[in-house]
Design a protein around this motif. Structure first.
Motif, short mmCIF file in Angstrom:
data_model
loop_
_atom_site.label_atom_id
_atom_site.label_comp_id
_atom_site.label_asym_id
_atom_site.label_seq_id
_atom_site.Cartn_x
_atom_site.Cartn_y
_atom_site.Cartn_z
N UNK A 1 1.94 -27.02 41.85
CA UNK A 1 1.17 -25.77 41.75
C UNK A 1 -0.20 -26.03 41.14
N UNK A 2 -1.17 -25.22 41.55
CA UNK A 2 -2.51 -25.25 40.97
C UNK A 2 -2.98 -23.81 40.81
N UNK A 3 -3.70 -23.54 39.75
CA UNK A 3 -4.22 -22.19 39.54
C UNK A 3 -5.70 -22.28 39.21
N UNK A 4 -6.52 -21.52 39.93
CA UNK A 4 -7.97 -21.57 39.81
C UNK A 4 -8.52 -20.33 39.10
N UNK A 5 -9.60 -20.52 38.39
CA UNK A 5 -10.32 -19.41 37.75
C UNK A 5 -11.78 -19.81 37.69
N UNK A 6 -12.65 -18.86 37.39
CA UNK A 6 -14.04 -19.20 37.10
C UNK A 6 -14.47 -18.62 35.75
N UNK A 7 -14.31 -17.32 35.57
CA UNK A 7 -14.81 -16.67 34.36
C UNK A 7 -13.91 -16.99 33.16
N UNK A 8 -14.55 -17.06 32.00
CA UNK A 8 -13.81 -17.41 30.78
C UNK A 8 -12.71 -16.40 30.47
N UNK A 9 -12.94 -15.12 30.81
CA UNK A 9 -11.91 -14.12 30.50
C UNK A 9 -10.71 -14.19 31.45
N UNK A 10 -10.76 -15.11 32.42
CA UNK A 10 -9.64 -15.30 33.34
C UNK A 10 -8.83 -16.56 33.01
N UNK A 11 -9.32 -17.34 32.07
CA UNK A 11 -8.68 -18.62 31.76
C UNK A 11 -7.26 -18.44 31.21
N UNK A 12 -7.08 -17.46 30.32
CA UNK A 12 -5.76 -17.23 29.75
C UNK A 12 -4.74 -16.84 30.81
N UNK A 13 -5.14 -15.93 31.70
CA UNK A 13 -4.24 -15.50 32.77
C UNK A 13 -3.89 -16.68 33.68
N UNK A 14 -4.88 -17.48 34.05
CA UNK A 14 -4.62 -18.65 34.89
C UNK A 14 -3.69 -19.63 34.20
N UNK A 15 -3.89 -19.84 32.91
CA UNK A 15 -3.07 -20.78 32.15
C UNK A 15 -1.62 -20.35 32.12
N UNK A 16 -1.39 -19.06 31.89
CA UNK A 16 -0.01 -18.58 31.79
C UNK A 16 0.69 -18.61 33.16
N UNK A 17 -0.01 -18.23 34.21
CA UNK A 17 0.59 -18.27 35.54
C UNK A 17 0.92 -19.71 35.92
N UNK A 18 0.01 -20.63 35.67
CA UNK A 18 0.25 -22.04 36.00
C UNK A 18 1.43 -22.60 35.22
#
Length: 293
Positions: A128-145
């Motif tokens: 699996x890989x999870x992508x984000x760009x904005x800093x306020x999306x990093x937490x959500x991407x980290x938890x989903x991944x």
């Protein structure tokens, strides 16, 4: 005033160490509370997305798996009281920019999660890989991944910063999850099973629910980085740098004008990022520390 000066100094030091050249890099505020989730099943209609190699039941199409998974995620989230909106609920094509407009119309209090399945010419690539760009999306991407990796395994790339239409352009927190590789024989056999897609959907929902409950608590902060909006024309140019850093000789899914269809050499799963200028050379495709808390 002193606090603001210290914040700018810290952002500058982080930018210097990380190789970012943009003077606008700064740490963003933590994820705001949200109760609305826009689920975006990738591709659709004439755009099949990635495909698997032949299986006993036929080839798997990314557009079908993405929609099936999104429906399952929606069911989990609605049971928890979330309002769920979907960019498509059947097999139809939705332009990438229209998907972004749907996200932006929801406004504060909403997040967008785009759901995909990956494909490359190299069948050994997996996870699996999870992508984000904005800093306020990093937490959500980290938890989903974190939760996705528990179902299909880690890819070695994990959480990646990538300037895509569905990560850069929305004005609300946005992530794009590549749940597994259809071109990996083992993973294709797995995701062909409805019970495995149920577990994948549960993983995505768990990541969303945890972020809604905890915010960015326990997640390493990353700097906000200014970048121009992602455009369809970005897919037409791939730099030598990108081809070396990513799977340059593989045939990968690339984003075309107006959609995501087509196969061409590209820097990664969604070759939508153009030749990276100075501000993007280090940020694009950078793997960031994961601390799911």
């Amino acid at each position: 005033m002193k606090a603001i000066w210290m914040q700018r100094l810290l952002a500058g030091l982080v930018a210097l160490v990380g190789g970012f050249t943009s003077p606008t890099a700064a740490f963003a505020a933590p994820m705001r509370p949200f109760s609305v989730v826009l689920l975006d099943p990738g591709h659709g209609g004439s755009d099949n997305g990635g495909t698997s190699r032949p299986l006993p039941g036929g080839r798997l199409l990314e557009k079908d798996l993405a929609l099936d998974t999104a429906r399952r995620v929606a069911r989990f989230l609605r049971k928890e009281g979330f309002r769920v909106v979907m960019t498509r609920t059947d097999d139809r094509f939705v332009d990438l920019d229209e998907r972004v407009r749907m996200a932006n119309r929801l406004g504060p209090g909403a997040v967008v999660v785009s759901i995909h399945y990956n494909a490359l010419g190299d069948g050994s690539v997996r996870g699996a890989e999870t992508f984000f760009w904005h800093a306020d999306s990093h937490g959500l991407a980290t938890r989903i991944e974190h939760y996705l990796a528990g179902v299909v395994g880690e890819s070695g790339r994990g959480v990646t910063r990538r300037r895509l239409r569905l990560t850069r352009n929305p004005t609300i927190p946005a992530v794009l999850a590549e749940c597994a590789y259809l071109t990996n024989p083992r993973e294709a056999r797995l995701v062909a099973q409805p019970q495995v897609r149920e577990r994948i959907a549960r993983a995505i929902a768990d990541g969303i629910l945890e972020e809604a409950r905890l915010g960015d608590q326990g997640i390493a902060a990353v700097p906000e980085i200014w970048a121009p909006l992602s455009r369809a024309s970005d897919a037409r140019t791939v730099s030598k740098h990108s081809r070396k850093k990513h799977h340059g000789k593989h045939r990968a899914k690339t984003v075309r004008a107006g959609g995501e269809s087509g196969w061409a050499p590209s820097p990664g799963c969604l070759g939508e990022a153009s030749s990276p200028p100075g501000w993007e050379r280090e940020a694009l495709g950078r793997n960031l520390p994961r601390d799911p808390g």
